[in-house]
Design a protein around this motif. Structure first.
Motif, PDB file in Angstrom:
ATOM      1  N   TYR A 196      36.985  69.381  75.365  1.00  0.00           N
ATOM      2  CA  TYR A 196      37.622  70.042  76.493  1.00  0.00           C
ATOM      3  C   TYR A 196      36.706  69.928  77.713  1.00  0.00           C
ATOM      4  CZ  TYR A 196      40.519  71.974  72.775  1.00  0.00           C
ATOM      5  OH  TYR A 196      41.354  72.119  71.694  1.00  0.00           O
ATOM      6  N   PRO A 197      37.203  70.262  78.906  1.00  0.00           N
ATOM      7  CA  PRO A 197      36.372  70.056  80.102  1.00  0.00           C
ATOM      8  C   PRO A 197      35.031  70.775  80.064  1.00  0.00           C
ATOM      9  CG  PRO A 197      38.664  70.448  80.723  1.00  0.00           C
ATOM     10  CD  PRO A 197      38.577  70.681  79.251  1.00  0.00           C
ATOM     11  N   SER A 198      34.985  71.983  79.525  1.00  0.00           N
ATOM     12  CA  SER A 198      33.745  72.762  79.570  1.00  0.00           C
ATOM     13  C   SER A 198      33.097  72.977  78.221  1.00  0.00           C
ATOM     14  CB  SER A 198      34.013  74.129  80.217  1.00  0.00           C
ATOM     15  OG  SER A 198      34.955  74.873  79.428  1.00  0.00           O
ATOM     16  N   HIS A 199      33.677  72.452  77.153  1.00  0.00           N
ATOM     17  CA  HIS A 199      33.094  72.667  75.835  1.00  0.00           C
ATOM     18  C   HIS A 199      33.685  71.670  74.842  1.00  0.00           C
ATOM     19  CE1 HIS A 199      36.708  75.218  76.091  1.00  0.00           C
ATOM     20  NE2 HIS A 199      36.881  74.917  74.814  1.00  0.00           N
ATOM     21  N   ALA A 200      32.971  71.519  73.745  1.00  0.00           N
ATOM     22  CA  ALA A 200      33.435  70.727  72.605  1.00  0.00           C
ATOM     23  C   ALA A 200      33.673  71.671  71.433  1.00  0.00           C
ATOM     24  CB  ALA A 200      32.414  69.660  72.226  1.00  0.00           C
ATOM     25  N   PHE A 201      34.686  71.363  70.644  1.00  0.00           N
ATOM     26  CA  PHE A 201      35.077  72.227  69.532  1.00  0.00           C
ATOM     27  C   PHE A 201      35.046  71.408  68.248  1.00  0.00           C
ATOM     28  CE2 PHE A 201      38.609  74.007  66.894  1.00  0.00           C
ATOM     29  CZ  PHE A 201      37.940  75.164  66.519  1.00  0.00           C
ATOM     30  N   ILE A 202      34.356  71.931  67.237  1.00  0.00           N
ATOM     31  CA  ILE A 202      34.168  71.240  65.958  1.00  0.00           C
ATOM     32  C   ILE A 202      34.671  72.143  64.849  1.00  0.00           C
ATOM     33  CG2 ILE A 202      32.489  70.232  64.370  1.00  0.00           C
ATOM     34  CD1 ILE A 202      30.678  69.764  66.820  1.00  0.00           C
ATOM     35  N   VAL A 203      35.453  71.556  63.939  1.00  0.00           N
ATOM     36  CA  VAL A 203      35.938  72.264  62.753  1.00  0.00           C
ATOM     37  C   VAL A 203      35.545  71.445  61.531  1.00  0.00           C
ATOM     38  CG1 VAL A 203      37.942  73.168  61.531  1.00  0.00           C
ATOM     39  CG2 VAL A 203      37.868  73.260  64.004  1.00  0.00           C
ATOM     40  N   ALA A 323      29.159  73.807  77.958  1.00  0.00           N
ATOM     41  CA  ALA A 323      28.437  73.064  78.988  1.00  0.00           C
ATOM     42  C   ALA A 323      27.236  73.817  79.535  1.00  0.00           C
ATOM     43  CB  ALA A 323      29.393  72.717  80.129  1.00  0.00           C
ATOM     44  N   ASP A 324      27.109  75.128  79.252  1.00  0.00           N
ATOM     45  CA  ASP A 324      25.973  75.907  79.742  1.00  0.00           C
ATOM     46  C   ASP A 324      24.890  76.049  78.679  1.00  0.00           C
ATOM     47  OD1 ASP A 324      27.382  77.509  78.050  1.00  0.00           O
ATOM     48  OD2 ASP A 324      27.333  79.300  79.320  1.00  0.00           O
ATOM     49  N   ASN A 325      24.814  75.067  77.755  1.00  0.00           N
ATOM     50  CA  ASN A 325      23.755  75.004  76.733  1.00  0.00           C
ATOM     51  C   ASN A 325      23.824  76.190  75.768  1.00  0.00           C
ATOM     52  OD1 ASN A 325      21.674  73.303  75.802  1.00  0.00           O
ATOM     53  ND2 ASN A 325      20.107  74.675  76.594  1.00  0.00           N
ATOM     54  N   THR A 326      25.037  76.497  75.329  1.00  0.00           N
ATOM     55  CA  THR A 326      25.271  77.590  74.382  1.00  0.00           C
ATOM     56  C   THR A 326      26.035  77.060  73.183  1.00  0.00           C
ATOM     57  OG1 THR A 326      25.339  79.217  76.169  1.00  0.00           O
ATOM     58  CG2 THR A 326      26.292  79.878  74.062  1.00  0.00           C
ATOM     59  N   GLU A 438      14.786  62.581  79.211  1.00  0.00           N
ATOM     60  CA  GLU A 438      14.184  63.448  80.226  1.00  0.00           C
ATOM     61  C   GLU A 438      15.231  63.909  81.233  1.00  0.00           C
ATOM     62  OE1 GLU A 438      13.073  60.597  79.246  1.00  0.00           O
ATOM     63  OE2 GLU A 438      11.242  61.182  78.139  1.00  0.00           O
ATOM     64  N   GLN A 439      16.120  63.000  81.628  1.00  0.00           N
ATOM     65  CA  GLN A 439      17.172  63.391  82.559  1.00  0.00           C
ATOM     66  C   GLN A 439      18.175  64.349  81.907  1.00  0.00           C
ATOM     67  OE1 GLN A 439      18.766  59.581  83.638  1.00  0.00           O
ATOM     68  NE2 GLN A 439      17.211  59.194  85.230  1.00  0.00           N
ATOM     69  N   ALA A 440      18.482  64.133  80.647  1.00  0.00           N
ATOM     70  CA  ALA A 440      19.439  65.001  79.961  1.00  0.00           C
ATOM     71  C   ALA A 440      18.896  66.412  79.798  1.00  0.00           C
ATOM     72  CB  ALA A 440      19.790  64.410  78.595  1.00  0.00           C
ATOM     73  N   VAL A 441      17.594  66.545  79.563  1.00  0.00           N
ATOM     74  CA  VAL A 441      16.995  67.876  79.406  1.00  0.00           C
ATOM     75  C   VAL A 441      17.126  68.673  80.697  1.00  0.00           C
ATOM     76  CG1 VAL A 441      14.817  69.092  79.047  1.00  0.00           C
ATOM     77  CG2 VAL A 441      15.413  67.167  77.576  1.00  0.00           C
ATOM     78  N   ASN A 446      23.183  72.909  83.341  1.00  0.00           N
ATOM     79  CA  ASN A 446      24.058  72.714  84.489  1.00  0.00           C
ATOM     80  C   ASN A 446      25.499  72.557  84.004  1.00  0.00           C
ATOM     81  OD1 ASN A 446      25.220  72.168  86.946  1.00  0.00           O
ATOM     82  ND2 ASN A 446      24.348  70.090  87.124  1.00  0.00           N
ATOM     83  N   PRO A 447      26.344  73.576  84.185  1.00  0.00           N
ATOM     84  CA  PRO A 447      27.728  73.461  83.685  1.00  0.00           C
ATOM     85  C   PRO A 447      28.499  72.317  84.310  1.00  0.00           C
ATOM     86  CG  PRO A 447      27.179  75.742  84.230  1.00  0.00           C
ATOM     87  CD  PRO A 447      26.080  74.889  84.779  1.00  0.00           C
ATOM     88  N   ALA A 448      28.115  71.905  85.514  1.00  0.00           N
ATOM     89  CA  ALA A 448      28.837  70.821  86.162  1.00  0.00           C
ATOM     90  C   ALA A 448      28.632  69.490  85.460  1.00  0.00           C
ATOM     91  CB  ALA A 448      28.395  70.718  87.630  1.00  0.00           C
ATOM     92  N   SER A 449      27.583  69.367  84.659  1.00  0.00           N
ATOM     93  CA  SER A 449      27.329  68.110  83.940  1.00  0.00           C
ATOM     94  C   SER A 449      28.195  67.953  82.712  1.00  0.00           C
ATOM     95  CB  SER A 449      25.843  68.044  83.549  1.00  0.00           C
ATOM     96  OG  SER A 449      25.019  68.113  84.689  1.00  0.00           O
ATOM     97  N   GLY A 450      28.902  69.020  82.301  1.00  0.00           N
ATOM     98  CA  GLY A 450      29.756  68.950  81.125  1.00  0.00           C
ATOM     99  C   GLY A 450      28.959  69.056  79.834  1.00  0.00           C
ATOM    100  N   VAL A 451      29.620  68.746  78.741  1.00  0.00           N
ATOM    101  CA  VAL A 451      28.979  68.806  77.433  1.00  0.00           C
ATOM    102  C   VAL A 451      28.090  67.573  77.265  1.00  0.00           C
ATOM    103  CG1 VAL A 451      29.347  68.910  74.947  1.00  0.00           C
ATOM    104  CG2 VAL A 451      30.912  70.095  76.493  1.00  0.00           C
TER     105      VAL A 451
END
Length: 587
Positions: A196-203, A323-326, A438-441, A446-451
């Motif tokens: 999804y735009p702001s998160h990924a969902f795993i089952v 996307a907020d590292n949660t 290093e760039q990903a860390v 940053n929520p704008a960067s997505g998951v």
């Protein structure tokens, strides 16, 4: 269209029957705004006796009896389906998909809410600090309104139990998609990963080996054998998946559905019938089971692990990577089995998980722990199948085929939930970010960067994939061994029966001429016509032995010839082996 009926009679021959035909006026006034008139077909009424008196007609007539009609079943609540097999009460085809967390009932007024006491752990950590907090339902809902502390770089919300108030609070606070929230509450999902735009969902499905113990049993968890009868497994799991009353307040044992042991690979269960539906272990037979309750109970009672008081428990696990590292994980009852090793790693500074502060790597750790819980399954099934193999080799019986069939059924179901994990891990690896590590860390919070799935997570997911493949290959080998043992049982029994028939045939061939001669001499011959009848018993054997020998040679000539050929070939093989051994010694 108005039908016009007319009777048309044939002139010749005079005996030709009269048929009734219907003609329609197909003319239509297209200029008229009104709808065309409805056709009013007038049918001729005839009695049953009049129909039978009419002569035969080559035209096909309409049956006098009414054709069976069909009606769609709108209400399935009257059918006795298993509660985990059907949808929840109130569901109808074509209903609005998803649960809206901004509405009290999720947008489904007819859908009863799912409520259960949950054990919630919130872990905030960074490179320099780690804090862990425990909440109940109400406390967690209040905690979500508080802002996250600035020092916390990554957060893990681990929820043990499924309750709508907790799911609604998390969904509204994190903006989780309503389709994902519906998948959490539907415990019959397939293994998948949705983006999804702001998160990924795993089952995915968690499978583990459980050891059933009594509440007052303080013995070590490593003891596999118990004095309880094998029917305890059936009694404990009976009713799992059905609605239960809420636990009794003040009952200390009801709040702890599992007596967990950190150092052991199996979980000890407490037999607490007051457990809520979402706080109970379901056996493998009841997980994604059909509505046939009798078959489920039979498979549980006759499981290949039942004599050891062991069982395979299965439950659905839902994981969100925001996307907020949660990371938000939902377990039905086994959150502690995954939480303990991960919290231990986060508590020790210097570990990769602690130093990275990467939520995607935390998801990798959760998936890895879930897969590792299935490793003891391969060991116990190999052990049990080893004992069955010895029994088959020493004393094969048809009863062993039933045990092997149930074993194959259990392994097939385990593989059904393990095989899709390979694809799940590959999907996560395919979503690796194009940024460097290093760039990903720098972009994790940053929520704008997505998951973001970092390159380090991509590397460690390869190890998870290796574990999953090892487990699936071991279970496939157990399945193949079971099928081979079934074939061996039938082949051995058939060979023994063929050998018995061969022996009976040999005896019949030997005594066939003796029976014939005995019947011949037993006839009432006159003494003057058959003087040899006065001879002694030697005369009978003088006739019977050569006749029997000749009959055996004639009827068993091919078998005797094949036996001589085998003996000669065997002697040649043995002589060649001795010659080769002698040559090796002389070198």
């Amino acid at each position: 269209m108005e039908p016009i009926h007319e009777a048309e009679a044939s002139v010749s021959p005079p005996t030709r029957p009269v048929f009734n035909r219907v003609h329609y006026d197909l003319s239509l006034d297209t200029n008229s705004p009104t709808s065309p008139p409805q056709a009013d077909v007038q049918r001729l009424s005839r009695s049953d006796t009049a129909v039978h008196r009419e002569p035969f007609s080559p035209l096909r007539r309409r049956r006098s009896t009414r054709v069976a009609t069909f009606r769609t079943i709108d209400d399935t609540d009257d059918f006795d389906f298993d509660a985990t097999y059907t949808e929840r009460p109130g569901w109808q085809p074509g209903s609005e998909p998803g649960f809206d967390p901004n509405l009290p009932d999720g947008g489904h007024a007819s859908m009863p809410t799912l409520s259960a006491p949950c054990e919630i752990t919130v872990v905030d950590f960074s490179k320099d600090r780690m804090a862990k907090k425990h909440f109940d339902n109400d406390g967690f809902v209040s905690f979500l309104t508080e802002p996250k502390e600035k020092w916390a770089k990554c957060r893990w919300i681990n929820i043990n139990g499924l309750s709508w108030d907790v799911i609604q609070a998390v969904g509204a606070h994190k903006g989780l998609h309503k389709l994902a929230l519906e998948d959490i509450m539907n415990i019959r999902n397939r293994t998948k990963a949705d983006w999804y735009p702001s998160h990924a969902f795993i089952v995915m499905t968690l499978q583990k080996l459980v050891h059933l113990v009594d509440e007052d049993d303080d013995s070590d968890a490593s003891s596999l054998l118990s004095s309880r009868s094998t029917t305890k497994l059936k009694n404990l799991f009976r009713g799992f998946g059905r609605s239960k009353e809420s636990k009794v307040p003040g009952s200390g044992s009801s709040s702890d559905p599992e007596k967990r042991t950190v150092t052991k690979c199996m979980t000890e269960l407490s037999e607490t019938p007051e457990l809520h539906e979402t706080s109970m272990i379901r056996s493998l037979q009841r997980y994604h089971a059909s509505g046939n309750e009798i078959r489920t109970e039979y498979m549980e009672a006759n499981s290949i692990l039942a004599p050891l008081n062991l069982a395979v428990a299965a439950e659905q696990v839902s994981i969100f990577l925001t996307a907020d590292n949660t990371v938000i994980s939902f377990f039905e009852v086994s959150a502690g089995d995954v939480e303990r090793p991960i919290v231990t790693r986060l508590s020790n500074p210097g570990t990769v998980l602690r130093e990275s502060c990467d939520a995607s790597l935390l998801v990798q750790a959760i998936i890895d722990a879930i897969i590792d819980l299935a490793i003891p399954l391969t060991a116990v099934y190999n052990d049990v199948l080893g004992d069955l193999e010895l029994d088959v080799l020493t004393s094969p019986s048809i009863k062993q085929c039933k045990d092997l069939y149930i074993c194959i059924s259990e392994i097939n179901k385990m593989l059904r939930f393990l095989n899709p994990i390979d694809n799940l891990v590959n999907v996560l690896r395919d979503h690796r970010t194009s940024l460097t590590h290093e760039q990903a860390v720098l972009e994790l919070e940053n929520p704008a960067s997505g998951v973001i799935v970092t390159p380090m997570t991509h590397t460690y997911l390869g190890d998870v994939l290796d574990h999953c493949i090892i487990i699936t290959e071991a279970l496939e080998q157990c399945k193949q061994s079971s099928e081979n043992l079934i074939n061996l049982i039938f082949n051995t029994i058939s060979a023994n029966q063929n050998e018995s028939m061969k022996q009976l045939t040999t005896v019949t061939i030997i005594f066939l001429p003796l029976t014939f001669i005995t019947g011949f001499f037993g006839q009432n011959f006159p003494e003057e016509g058959f003087p040899e009848i006065r001879n002694g018993i030697w005369y009978f054997w003088a006739c019977a032995v050569p006749t029997a020998f000749a009959t055996v040679l004639i009827l068993m000539r091919e078998m005797i010839y094949a036996w001589f050929v085998r003996v000669i070939q065997r002697k040649r093989v043995l002589s060649n082996r001795k010659r080769n051994k002698a040559k090796r010694k002389t070198r």
